[in-house]
Design an enzyme around this catalytic site. Structure first.
Site, mmCIF file in Angstrom:
data_model
loop_
_atom_site.group_PDB
_atom_site.id
_atom_site.type_symbol
_atom_site.label_atom_id
_atom_site.label_comp_id
_atom_site.label_asym_id
_atom_site.label_seq_id
_atom_site.Cartn_x
_atom_site.Cartn_y
_atom_site.Cartn_z
ATOM 1 N N ARG A 1 12.038 -2.339 11.538
ATOM 2 C CA ARG A 1 10.890 -1.655 12.191
ATOM 3 C C ARG A 1 10.610 -2.666 13.434
ATOM 4 N NH1 ARG A 1 5.679 -0.156 8.245
ATOM 5 N NH2 ARG A 1 4.792 -1.499 9.811
ATOM 6 N N LYS B 1 0.776 -1.117 0.073
ATOM 7 C CA LYS B 1 0.066 0.017 0.055
ATOM 8 C C LYS B 1 0.878 1.311 0.049
ATOM 9 C CE LYS B 1 -1.891 -1.088 3.824
ATOM 10 N NZ LYS B 1 -1.616 -2.558 4.075
ATOM 11 N N ARG C 1 11.807 -7.290 4.843
ATOM 12 C CA ARG C 1 11.909 -5.952 5.331
ATOM 13 C C ARG C 1 12.238 -5.475 6.644
ATOM 14 N NH1 ARG C 1 6.217 -2.341 4.742
ATOM 15 N NH2 ARG C 1 5.997 -3.181 6.774
ATOM 16 N N ARG D 1 -9.236 0.653 8.867
ATOM 17 C CA ARG D 1 -8.911 -0.768 9.203
ATOM 18 C C ARG D 1 -9.901 -1.518 9.934
ATOM 19 N NH1 ARG D 1 -3.314 0.152 8.881
ATOM 20 N NH2 ARG D 1 -1.997 -1.637 8.978
ATOM 21 N N ARG E 1 -0.430 -9.368 12.879
ATOM 22 C CA ARG E 1 -0.825 -8.279 12.244
ATOM 23 C C ARG E 1 -1.687 -8.920 11.037
ATOM 24 N NH1 ARG E 1 4.544 -6.017 10.986
ATOM 25 N NH2 ARG E 1 3.660 -4.614 9.600
HETATM 26 P P1 ADP Z 1 1.464 -2.246 7.817
HETATM 27 O O1 ADP Z 1 2.421 -1.755 6.673
HETATM 28 O O2 ADP Z 1 1.957 -3.341 8.468
HETATM 29 O O3 ADP Z 1 0.180 -2.443 7.202
HETATM 30 P P2 ADP Z 1 1.138 0.311 8.980
HETATM 31 O O4 ADP Z 1 2.470 1.233 8.888
HETATM 32 O O5 ADP Z 1 0.218 0.892 8.185
HETATM 33 O O6 ADP Z 1 1.463 -1.196 8.776
HETATM 34 O O7 ADP Z 1 0.780 0.477 10.447
HETATM 35 C C1 ADP Z 1 1.493 0.107 11.411
HETATM 36 C C2 ADP Z 1 0.763 -0.318 12.930
HETATM 37 O O8 ADP Z 1 -0.021 1.093 13.052
HETATM 38 C C3 ADP Z 1 -0.341 -1.154 12.908
HETATM 39 O O9 ADP Z 1 -0.039 -2.326 13.153
HETATM 40 C C4 ADP Z 1 -1.305 -0.476 13.758
HETATM 41 O O10 ADP Z 1 -0.822 -0.878 15.083
HETATM 42 C C5 ADP Z 1 -1.160 0.925 13.625
HETATM 43 N N1 ADP Z 1 -2.286 1.492 12.757
HETATM 44 C C6 ADP Z 1 -2.021 1.926 11.635
HETATM 45 N N2 ADP Z 1 -3.100 2.231 10.969
HETATM 46 C C7 ADP Z 1 -4.176 2.048 11.827
HETATM 47 C C8 ADP Z 1 -5.563 2.030 11.712
HETATM 48 N N3 ADP Z 1 -6.284 2.615 10.706
HETATM 49 N N4 ADP Z 1 -6.124 1.747 13.053
HETATM 50 C C9 ADP Z 1 -5.669 1.103 13.938
HETATM 51 N N5 ADP Z 1 -4.240 1.034 14.242
HETATM 52 C C10 ADP Z 1 -3.552 1.562 13.033
#
Ligand code: ADP
Length: 189
Positions: free
Chosen positions: A136, A16, A130, A91, A147
């Site tokens: 990270r 994404k 990654r 989400r 996740r």
């Molecule tokens: P990924 O690339 O794993 O999808 P993100 O960078 O989008 O991860 O998000 C990392 C973390 O931030 C998530 O695992 C969650 O804990 C938190 N997070 C991000 N966006 C949301 C959201 N819309 N609702 C709840 N938690 C979120």
């Protein structure tokens, strides 16, 4: 007409963020990533950051209340008035409903949900790689599996939510970054 108000949906590691970064090079709209904004809050040591960190480190979702607040503030900024690419938000179904509401308050409407479909196992491998490169905090195997589970339980229902609204576009997420970018470009037209 090309869509300018849309979101990218997909499991962790589906690309994404990568696709959003490519899209903003071609479109005059901002990428809005709740993950990035939360990581910034963690780095800045704000109160929201401190609360969010515990959830993020475990691979769990940050509360709807916090994330909705962060997204609401960001979407109200001037640069988002002509469009936006949402990456990682919403989400949960509650977040999606809140998004509809905040956009309607702003006199706007979501045009499309672009869902990137990738199978789980290749994703876990991609995220582990990654982890080695970027380090990270939430990219270790246990958190990654968590996740994925959280995605299946809480985020996947959004596919039906947007299908029901008639704005779901599903895109195959395998292949190269360019392959996926081309497929996304087509559904945005
Ligand atoms: P990924 O690339 O794993 O999808 P993100 O960078 O989008 O991860 O998000 C990392 C973390 O931030 C998530 O695992 C969650 O804990 C938190 N997070 C991000 N966006 C949301 C959201 N819309 N609702 C709840 N938690 C979120």
């Amino acid at each position: 007409m090309t869509a300018t108000r849309f979101l990218l949906l997909g499991p962790p590691g589906a690309g994404k963020g990568t696709q959003a970064a490519l899209l903003i090079e071609k479109m005059a709209v901002p990428q809005i990533s709740t993950g990035d904004m939360l990581r910034e809050a963690v780095a800045a040591g704000t109160e929201i950051g401190q609360i969010a960190k515990t959830c993020m480190d475990r691979g769990e979702l940050v509360s709807d209340e916090i994330v909705i607040g962060v997204a609401r503030e960001r979407l109200a900024k001037d640069d988002a008035s002509k469009g936006f690419i949402l990456d990682g938000f919403p989400r949960t179904v509650a977040q999606a409903a809140a998004l509809d509401e905040m956009l309607s308050e702003l006199g706007q409407k979501l045009e499309l949900c672009v869902a990137i479909a990738v199978e789980e196992e290749p994703l876990v491998q991609r995220l582990l790689k990654r982890a080695e490169i970027e380090g990270r905090a939430d990219d270790n195997e246990e958190t990654i599996r968590n996740r994925m589970r959280v995605y299946r339980d809480q985020t996947e229902p959004l596919l039906d939510y947007y299908r029901g609204k008639g704005i779901l576009a599903e895109v195959e997420g395998s292949g190269t970054v360019e392959d996926v970018a081309e497929r996304i470009g087509k559904v945005l037209e």
